[in-house]
Scaffold this motif. Structure first.
Motif, PDB file in Angstrom:
ATOM      1  N   LEU A   1      54.377  37.909  45.278  1.00  0.00           N
ATOM      2  CA  LEU A   1      53.566  38.008  44.070  1.00  0.00           C
ATOM      3  C   LEU A   1      54.368  38.515  42.884  1.00  0.00           C
ATOM      4  O   LEU A   1      54.300  37.973  41.778  1.00  0.00           O
ATOM      5  CB  LEU A   1      52.371  38.925  44.319  1.00  0.00           C
ATOM      6  CG  LEU A   1      51.204  38.353  45.116  1.00  0.00           C
ATOM      7  CD1 LEU A   1      50.193  39.444  45.428  1.00  0.00           C
ATOM      8  CD2 LEU A   1      50.538  37.228  44.349  1.00  0.00           C
ATOM      9  N   THR A   2      55.122  39.582  43.113  1.00  0.00           N
ATOM     10  CA  THR A   2      55.855  40.186  42.001  1.00  0.00           C
ATOM     11  C   THR A   2      56.951  39.261  41.475  1.00  0.00           C
ATOM     12  O   THR A   2      57.207  39.218  40.274  1.00  0.00           O
ATOM     13  CB  THR A   2      56.468  41.528  42.424  1.00  0.00           C
ATOM     14  OG1 THR A   2      57.257  41.340  43.615  1.00  0.00           O
ATOM     15  CG2 THR A   2      55.379  42.543  42.719  1.00  0.00           C
TER      16      THR A   2
ATOM     17  N   LEU B   1      46.684  48.681  47.509  1.00  0.00           N
ATOM     18  CA  LEU B   1      46.123  48.205  46.254  1.00  0.00           C
ATOM     19  C   LEU B   1      44.688  48.722  46.112  1.00  0.00           C
ATOM     20  O   LEU B   1      44.033  49.028  47.111  1.00  0.00           O
ATOM     21  CB  LEU B   1      46.118  46.682  46.176  1.00  0.00           C
ATOM     22  CG  LEU B   1      47.469  46.005  45.918  1.00  0.00           C
ATOM     23  CD1 LEU B   1      48.236  45.815  47.210  1.00  0.00           C
ATOM     24  CD2 LEU B   1      47.270  44.650  45.240  1.00  0.00           C
ATOM     25  N   ILE B   2      44.222  48.789  44.872  1.00  0.00           N
ATOM     26  CA  ILE B   2      42.865  49.269  44.593  1.00  0.00           C
ATOM     27  C   ILE B   2      42.151  48.233  43.732  1.00  0.00           C
ATOM     28  O   ILE B   2      42.668  47.791  42.709  1.00  0.00           O
ATOM     29  CB  ILE B   2      42.873  50.621  43.869  1.00  0.00           C
ATOM     30  CG1 ILE B   2      43.558  51.688  44.727  1.00  0.00           C
ATOM     31  CG2 ILE B   2      41.450  51.060  43.518  1.00  0.00           C
ATOM     32  CD1 ILE B   2      43.711  53.023  44.023  1.00  0.00           C
ATOM     33  N   ALA B   3      40.958  47.858  44.167  1.00  0.00           N
ATOM     34  CA  ALA B   3      40.101  46.964  43.384  1.00  0.00           C
ATOM     35  C   ALA B   3      38.853  47.725  42.960  1.00  0.00           C
ATOM     36  O   ALA B   3      38.321  48.535  43.717  1.00  0.00           O
ATOM     37  CB  ALA B   3      39.718  45.736  44.200  1.00  0.00           C
TER      38      ALA B   3
ATOM     39  N   LYS C   1      45.138  48.438  40.454  1.00  0.00           N
ATOM     40  CA  LYS C   1      46.263  49.327  40.709  1.00  0.00           C
ATOM     41  C   LYS C   1      47.014  48.885  41.965  1.00  0.00           C
ATOM     42  O   LYS C   1      46.428  48.282  42.867  1.00  0.00           O
ATOM     43  CB  LYS C   1      45.792  50.776  40.925  1.00  0.00           C
ATOM     44  CG  LYS C   1      45.041  51.396  39.767  1.00  0.00           C
ATOM     45  CD  LYS C   1      44.551  52.794  40.138  1.00  0.00           C
ATOM     46  CE  LYS C   1      43.673  53.385  39.059  1.00  0.00           C
ATOM     47  NZ  LYS C   1      43.120  54.716  39.453  1.00  0.00           N
ATOM     48  N   ALA C   2      48.284  49.218  41.988  1.00  0.00           N
ATOM     49  CA  ALA C   2      49.104  48.992  43.180  1.00  0.00           C
ATOM     50  C   ALA C   2      50.029  50.184  43.365  1.00  0.00           C
ATOM     51  O   ALA C   2      50.583  50.713  42.392  1.00  0.00           O
ATOM     52  CB  ALA C   2      49.925  47.706  43.056  1.00  0.00           C
TER      53      ALA C   2
ATOM     54  N   SER D   1      53.053  44.621  37.305  1.00  0.00           N
ATOM     55  CA  SER D   1      52.007  44.523  36.281  1.00  0.00           C
ATOM     56  C   SER D   1      51.522  43.088  36.122  1.00  0.00           C
ATOM     57  O   SER D   1      50.314  42.830  36.024  1.00  0.00           O
ATOM     58  CB  SER D   1      52.529  45.050  34.945  1.00  0.00           C
ATOM     59  OG  SER D   1      52.883  46.414  35.043  1.00  0.00           O
ATOM     60  N   GLY D   2      52.457  42.165  36.114  1.00  0.00           N
ATOM     61  CA  GLY D   2      52.079  40.752  36.003  1.00  0.00           C
ATOM     62  C   GLY D   2      51.318  40.275  37.215  1.00  0.00           C
ATOM     63  O   GLY D   2      50.372  39.488  37.101  1.00  0.00           O
ATOM     64  N   ALA D   3      51.718  40.758  38.397  1.00  0.00           N
ATOM     65  CA  ALA D   3      51.035  40.362  39.628  1.00  0.00           C
ATOM     66  C   ALA D   3      49.595  40.853  39.641  1.00  0.00           C
ATOM     67  O   ALA D   3      48.676  40.131  40.037  1.00  0.00           O
ATOM     68  CB  ALA D   3      51.789  40.898  40.839  1.00  0.00           C
ATOM     69  N   ILE D   4      49.385  42.088  39.169  1.00  0.00           N
ATOM     70  CA  ILE D   4      48.023  42.636  39.124  1.00  0.00           C
ATOM     71  C   ILE D   4      47.176  41.874  38.114  1.00  0.00           C
ATOM     72  O   ILE D   4      46.012  41.548  38.368  1.00  0.00           O
ATOM     73  CB  ILE D   4      48.070  44.136  38.788  1.00  0.00           C
ATOM     74  CG1 ILE D   4      48.693  44.916  39.956  1.00  0.00           C
ATOM     75  CG2 ILE D   4      46.676  44.664  38.488  1.00  0.00           C
ATOM     76  CD1 ILE D   4      48.890  46.382  39.675  1.00  0.00           C
TER      77      ILE D   4
END
Length: 401
Positions: free
Chosen positions: A220-221, A269-271, A255-256, A228-231
């Motif tokens: 992803l990154t 990660l946090i959703a 957040k990651a 930041s872009g991945a999130i």
């Protein structure tokens, strides 16, 4: 009657003779005819699930700052409270006495300050009139300064005593829902107690914690130019609850963790999920479901596969129409009807899609379409029903029924 019975028996014989010409009730196609499908790439929507833990956006442990016996519990478990609302009362007789003592000390200091002020002002006038000397004036001034300091000290002691007394009234620091209440009225508690008095959870919005593997996070990154872009590029995620139902609101990954867990090799990660109806509760569990789209996926029916020691296999049909028992790898997420093949099959390959239970490795078959295969299965079923009807008719005529 005799003539009629003879006619019916003759008719039944003709039916049975007709059915007997159909290979004893078997479908009218060779034993080596199997439905074969050619692999094609197609677009599909997939979803991946990750175990998740649900917490309130703010979970505050409520602990006492002073030691004492609980004299009153003002809330109950699951109650919604506001910021500053009274939760518990701790025995405060000692602290009230300290406040009264501190107030008395303040009053004494004020009286002493007033006396020293009068003395200083009187000494100043006497000094101006040259009745007393500098020593007497300085002494009066020092006494006045000492009285001022004593008052300030007494006021500070009063403030400290009042603050200690306020700690006996345990209030909620934030709005939220009250958790469990492990202590009852009469229990002795202190700041060092192992369990908190309770937990207040702000559940207007929920944080759902889940983990991605280090490999998935790196993918992803790299594709999005950083964490930041991945999130930011993360699609909206769904939440599957413990009872298997899907939560009615989608969430957003916000957040990651910046650290990879060495024990699990994963990134947390946090959703965030809105919780307007208070359906989600802090401490719950579920599954985060992330939708993904694959444009060139190889999808096969599950009935075309067999499983041996947790491995998936299919029968691939070669150019000579001989089948090969071949292992494939599939996406762990499936819909119960099909598999998404990740390895072992490629576009253009042929595989047996139906009737694989009677196949053996290296067997030569005659490929037919799935439509042909199903038609002949249906024909065989109808033939079986017809034979059963004829047999029953014969039994009736012979007097067995």
């Amino acid at each position: 009657m005799k003539t009629t019975k003879i006619f019916l028996i003759a008719t039944l014989g003709a039916v049975l003779a007709s059915c007997g010409s159909k290979s004893g009730g078997k479908p009218n196609f060779a034993d080596n005819e199997y439905a074969v499908r050619t692999v094609e790439a197609q677009g599909t929507e997939m979803q991946t699930s990750y175990p998740a833990t649900i917490k309130g956006i703010q979970d505050v442990q409520i602990r006492p700052k002073v030691s004492g016996f609980i004299t009153k519990i003002c809330v109950h478990e699951g109650q919604t409270v506001g910021a500053g609302q009274l939760l518990f009362v701790i025995d405060n007789e000692t602290y009230q006495a300290q406040v009264r003592q501190a107030k008395a000390a303040v009053n004494t200091a004020k009286a002493q300050l007033a006396t020293s002020k009068l003395t200083y002002e009187n000494s100043k006038q006497l000094f101006d009139n040259k009745v007393i000397g500098q020593f007497e004036l300085s002494t009066a001034e020092n006494n006045y300064s000492t009285a001022q300091a004593s008052l300030a000290q007494a006021q500070a002691a009063l403030a400290s005593a009042e603050e200690a007394l306020s700690y006996c009234y345990v209030k909620s620091p934030a709005a939220g829902v009250v958790g469990s209440l492990p202590y009852k009225v009469g229990a002795l508690v202190s700041a060092s107690s192992q369990e908190p008095l309770t937990t207040v959870s702000d559940i207007s919005k929920m944080e759902v914690f889940f983990s991605l593997t280090e490999k998935d996070m790196l993918t992803l990154t790299k594709s999005e130019g950083g964490v930041s872009g991945a999130i930011a590029a993360f699609p909206a995620v769904n939440l599957q609850l413990a009872d298997g139902s899907m939560y009615g609101h989608t969430g957003k990954v916000v957040k990651a963790s910046g650290v990879i867990d060495a024990a699990t090799g994963s990134v947390s990660l946090i959703a965030h999920f809105d919780n307007p109806n208070r359906e989600l509760r802090s401490g719950g569990s579920g599954q985060i479901v992330i939708p993904t789209t694959a444009s060139n996926a190889i999808i096969i029916p599950q009935e075309a596969t067999s499983e041996v020691q947790n491995k998936k296999f299919v029968y691939i049909v070669g150019k000579d129409n001989k089948v090969k028992f071949s292992e494939i790898k599939v996406n762990p997420q499936d819909n119960g009807k099909t598999y998404i093949v990740t390895d072992g099959l490629k576009v253009g390959d042929r595989y047996v899609s139906k009737g694989i239970t009677s196949l053996t490795d290296g067997m030569k078959i005659k490929p037919i379409t799935e439509e042909q295969y199903m038609k002949k299965i249906d024909d065989a079923a109808k033939l079986g029903e017809k034979q059963g009807s004829a047999s029953g008719f014969a039994d009736v005529m012979s007097g067995k029924k």
